[in-house]
Design a protein around this motif. Structure first.
Motif, mmCIF file in Angstrom:
data_model
loop_
_atom_site.group_PDB
_atom_site.id
_atom_site.type_symbol
_atom_site.label_atom_id
_atom_site.label_comp_id
_atom_site.label_asym_id
_atom_site.label_seq_id
_atom_site.Cartn_x
_atom_site.Cartn_y
_atom_site.Cartn_z
ATOM 1 N N SER A 51 0.824 -1.212 0.000
ATOM 2 C CA SER A 51 0.000 0.000 0.000
ATOM 3 C C SER A 51 0.862 1.267 0.000
ATOM 4 O O SER A 51 0.481 2.287 -0.591
ATOM 5 N N MET A 52 2.040 1.194 0.627
ATOM 6 C CA MET A 52 2.908 2.379 0.698
ATOM 7 C C MET A 52 3.735 2.560 -0.578
ATOM 8 O O MET A 52 4.409 3.575 -0.737
ATOM 9 N N HIS A 53 3.699 1.558 -1.475
ATOM 10 C CA HIS A 53 4.528 1.651 -2.682
ATOM 11 C C HIS A 53 3.746 1.650 -3.987
ATOM 12 O O HIS A 53 4.347 1.533 -5.049
ATOM 13 N N ILE A 54 2.405 1.740 -3.919
ATOM 14 C CA ILE A 54 1.677 1.769 -5.197
ATOM 15 C C ILE A 54 1.429 3.208 -5.662
ATOM 16 O O ILE A 54 0.585 3.452 -6.513
ATOM 17 N N GLY A 55 2.184 4.135 -5.105
ATOM 18 C CA GLY A 55 2.109 5.505 -5.623
ATOM 19 C C GLY A 55 1.162 6.388 -4.853
ATOM 20 O O GLY A 55 0.935 6.176 -3.662
ATOM 21 N N LEU A 93 -7.225 4.822 3.770
ATOM 22 C CA LEU A 93 -7.615 4.311 2.450
ATOM 23 C C LEU A 93 -7.907 2.805 2.520
ATOM 24 O O LEU A 93 -8.872 2.332 1.919
ATOM 25 N N LEU A 94 -7.074 2.052 3.254
ATOM 26 C CA LEU A 94 -7.293 0.601 3.384
ATOM 27 C C LEU A 94 -8.686 0.320 3.937
ATOM 28 O O LEU A 94 -9.404 -0.532 3.414
ATOM 29 N N HIS A 95 -9.037 1.055 5.009
ATOM 30 C CA HIS A 95 -10.345 0.811 5.626
ATOM 31 C C HIS A 95 -11.484 1.389 4.779
ATOM 32 O O HIS A 95 -12.532 0.752 4.641
ATOM 33 N N ASP A 96 -11.284 2.576 4.204
ATOM 34 C CA ASP A 96 -12.341 3.172 3.363
ATOM 35 C C ASP A 96 -12.638 2.285 2.153
ATOM 36 O O ASP A 96 -13.801 2.104 1.784
ATOM 37 N N ASP A 97 -11.592 1.766 1.514
ATOM 38 C CA ASP A 97 -11.800 0.923 0.330
ATOM 39 C C ASP A 97 -12.622 -0.307 0.682
ATOM 40 O O ASP A 97 -13.481 -0.737 -0.098
ATOM 41 N N LEU A 98 -12.359 -0.865 1.862
ATOM 42 C CA LEU A 98 -13.141 -2.024 2.309
ATOM 43 C C LEU A 98 -14.588 -1.605 2.578
ATOM 44 O O LEU A 98 -15.532 -2.258 2.120
ATOM 45 N N PRO A 103 -12.838 -1.668 -5.728
ATOM 46 C CA PRO A 103 -11.937 -2.734 -6.199
ATOM 47 C C PRO A 103 -10.530 -2.242 -6.523
ATOM 48 O O PRO A 103 -9.566 -3.004 -6.421
ATOM 49 N N LEU A 104 -10.417 -0.964 -6.938
ATOM 50 C CA LEU A 104 -9.119 -0.449 -7.386
ATOM 51 C C LEU A 104 -8.724 0.806 -6.630
ATOM 52 O O LEU A 104 -9.567 1.617 -6.258
ATOM 53 N N PRO A 109 -5.224 -3.410 -7.574
ATOM 54 C CA PRO A 109 -6.237 -3.998 -6.673
ATOM 55 C C PRO A 109 -6.081 -3.459 -5.255
ATOM 56 O O PRO A 109 -4.953 -3.279 -4.775
ATOM 57 N N THR A 110 -7.203 -3.184 -4.604
ATOM 58 C CA THR A 110 -7.145 -2.710 -3.219
ATOM 59 C C THR A 110 -6.741 -3.883 -2.307
ATOM 60 O O THR A 110 -6.854 -5.044 -2.698
ATOM 61 N N VAL A 111 -6.277 -3.546 -1.121
ATOM 62 C CA VAL A 111 -5.730 -4.564 -0.209
ATOM 63 C C VAL A 111 -6.777 -5.633 0.124
ATOM 64 O O VAL A 111 -6.485 -6.827 0.128
#
Lengths: 343, 343
Positions: A51-55, A93-98, A103-104, A109-111
């Motif tokens: 998550s820290m390296h996908i930009g 972002l990890l929790h919001d995406d869930l 999906p992206l 792909p989200t975690v």
């Protein structure tokens, strides 16, 4: 170099040259490219490293370092706080995406999609703790104030996400409520980044208050741009299909302002029905009919007007900061860059 | 009152009377009964208030206050940290219950069952931030050390939960690995509570190290008791049906020690199959067959032996603390109370 003193009694004779905006961005990029968050157990930490390296724009750590440098802080000493604020942002972002079932993220792909819901929850929790770990590494006489600010910001961001979810279930959201939610969900963390950077540089309280105003309006302008781009963005440049907010019945600035501008009860009722998730029309039809109303009201102009207002307010707040103009240059550059953004 | 000095040169002439264990517990109960965590928006904070008021042993805040009082700290000043550690503990329960799909907590519906998954995630996140908010309120010259300890503890607890979930998918967990996981998941927070309380009272470093050893063994004994009660608890007193760990294929001390003690490859293979979630037997049959093996190996005695070992180690660590015996009395009472617990 002599710092410009309060009250203008003693002006600095030499103007200090701040770095260019892009140099701050590349400093931050370099730091994150070097950072390795993988350790034991990999099932917990690999998703954090991913998550820290996908930009991402790295906007928050960049704001923190600029605010620190403006007031002649030691940016090397502030770097752990910059990493901490990005860890916190990515945790949300990890929790919001869930929660939002996205999906992206940044085209990847989200975690929770890649590793499952439990990993998204627990790796997210750990990122929040790692954010604190970095914050606590900072050496500064103002550290306690910075930690208080960080914590207050974290609470606001959680509240903002809750209001956002609550508003999805409500038909009667006002523009003021929308802006309050946007302040908490988006602007508060930009404000937090700026304040922490300035606090660590021991900036004067009134200048910190101006930075806060700057961050507030900057954050609102940024979100309203997002709202506008969702409906009117040039898809190849924007990077995602337009109309997603309409499909998701998101109560963004566009539908809320349209409800205010709607000519007559018929148009208002049609809009309210289009914003209801139970509406029987297909997604495509819903986007089409909503866009027709938006166009008839010239909602794009109204939104651009609001964006310009918030950019103006941000620029004014910057003027009030008692520093040589050269020190404010990177934040000016940021305003200009974002003013013209197409994605 | 004169505090017993290091090196025994100056002994306190009057022994200070500590409160009774039950008095610390009732102080903590009173504080939580008074506390109100509900604010705006209620959709975010009502689940927090619910979770903080459905009871629980309040073991962690009690340990924090006792450790603080042992070293003659100001327990009123330490109270925000005691509230913070309970907020943190309940945050982990909110997320663990969701990850483990647990319908009940303390006989009441869990937050995700009552309000949904998203609420459990976001209210949990907010509780973690509120825990920090309380920690940051503490006034102490050692506050930074206490905050570092709190953060390190939080990271360990997250790692412990991840190892627990990882181990469910693995057949080859050793007892050492199980105890490492149990230390992180359960004992680390008890250790953290004791250390924070002692740090805020500016206790000497070697006494803090003894408290750490005490908390470690106390935590392991506590968890092994839980493991034993799950198989051999008296259901009405234990408050839940026995055998749930067997049904869930949890790799607790009982099956792991049984694998070590198993007489011959046949018994070992039968046990491994019974611990496999894909096993075709009904839950009731699985419990019955597993209990037969447990009984044949007298696993209850072996587990009681391990529990007694950890209680002994905890008691020894307490002996090493350089304080009058009366100061250690509440922790002695706690050991005795838990030694005989039936639930």
């Amino acid at each position: 170099m002599v710092r410009q003193k309060r009250g203008g009694l003693l002006k600095s004779t030499t103007q200090r040259n701040m770095k260019q905006l892009k140099e701050y961005l590349s400093d931050v990029e370099y730091t994150f490219a070097q950072a390795n968050f993988s350790t034991q157990p990999p099932s917990l930490y690999d998703p954090i490293d991913y998550s820290m390296h996908i930009g991402g724009k790295r906007l928050r750590p960049t704001l923190l370092l600029i605010a620190n440098d403006m007031f002649e802080g030691n940016t090397d000493k502030a770097m752990p706080a910059a990493i901490g604020i990005e860890l916190f942002h990515n945790f949300t972002l990890l929790h919001d995406d869930l929660m939002d079932c996205s999906p992206l993220r940044r085209g990847q792909p989200t975690v929770y999609r890649k590793w499952g819901n439990n990993t998204a929850i627990l790796s997210g929790d750990t990122m929040f703790a790692l954010a604190w770990q970095h914050m606590l590494q900072v050496q500064s006489p103002n550290l306690m104030q910075a930690l208080q600010c960080f914590n207050q910001t974290a609470i606001e961001v959680c509240e903002g996400q809750q209001y956002d979810m609550d508003f999805e279930q409500r038909a009667d959201v006002s523009i003021d409520q929308y802006l309050m939610m946007t302040h908490k969900k988006t602007a508060a963390l930009l404000v937090g980044a700026l304040k922490i950077g300035a606090l660590l540089a021991q900036a004067p309280a009134d200048d910190i208050a101006h930075l806060e105003t700057f961050g507030h309006h900057f954050g609102l302008a940024f979100q309203l741009q997002d709202d506008l781009l969702d409906a009117y963005g040039d898809t190849p440049q924007f990077g995602k299909a337009t109309g997603q907010d309409i499909i998701d019945c998101k109560k963004t600035y566009l539908p809320l302002r349209s409800l205010e501008l709607a000519t007559g009860a018929d148009m208002r009722n049609t809009l309210l029905k289009l914003m209801d998730k139970q509406h029987p029309l297909s997604a495509q039809q819903r986007v089409q009919q909503t866009m027709q109303i938006y166009n008839s009201l010239d909602i794009a102009s109204h939104t651009r007007h609001a964006i310009a207002h918030h950019f103006d307010q941000a620029a004014k707040a910057l003027q009030h900061i008692n520093l040589p103009e050269t020190h404010k240059e990177p934040l000016h550059q940021l305003l200009l860059t974002l003013h013209d953004r197409k994605k």
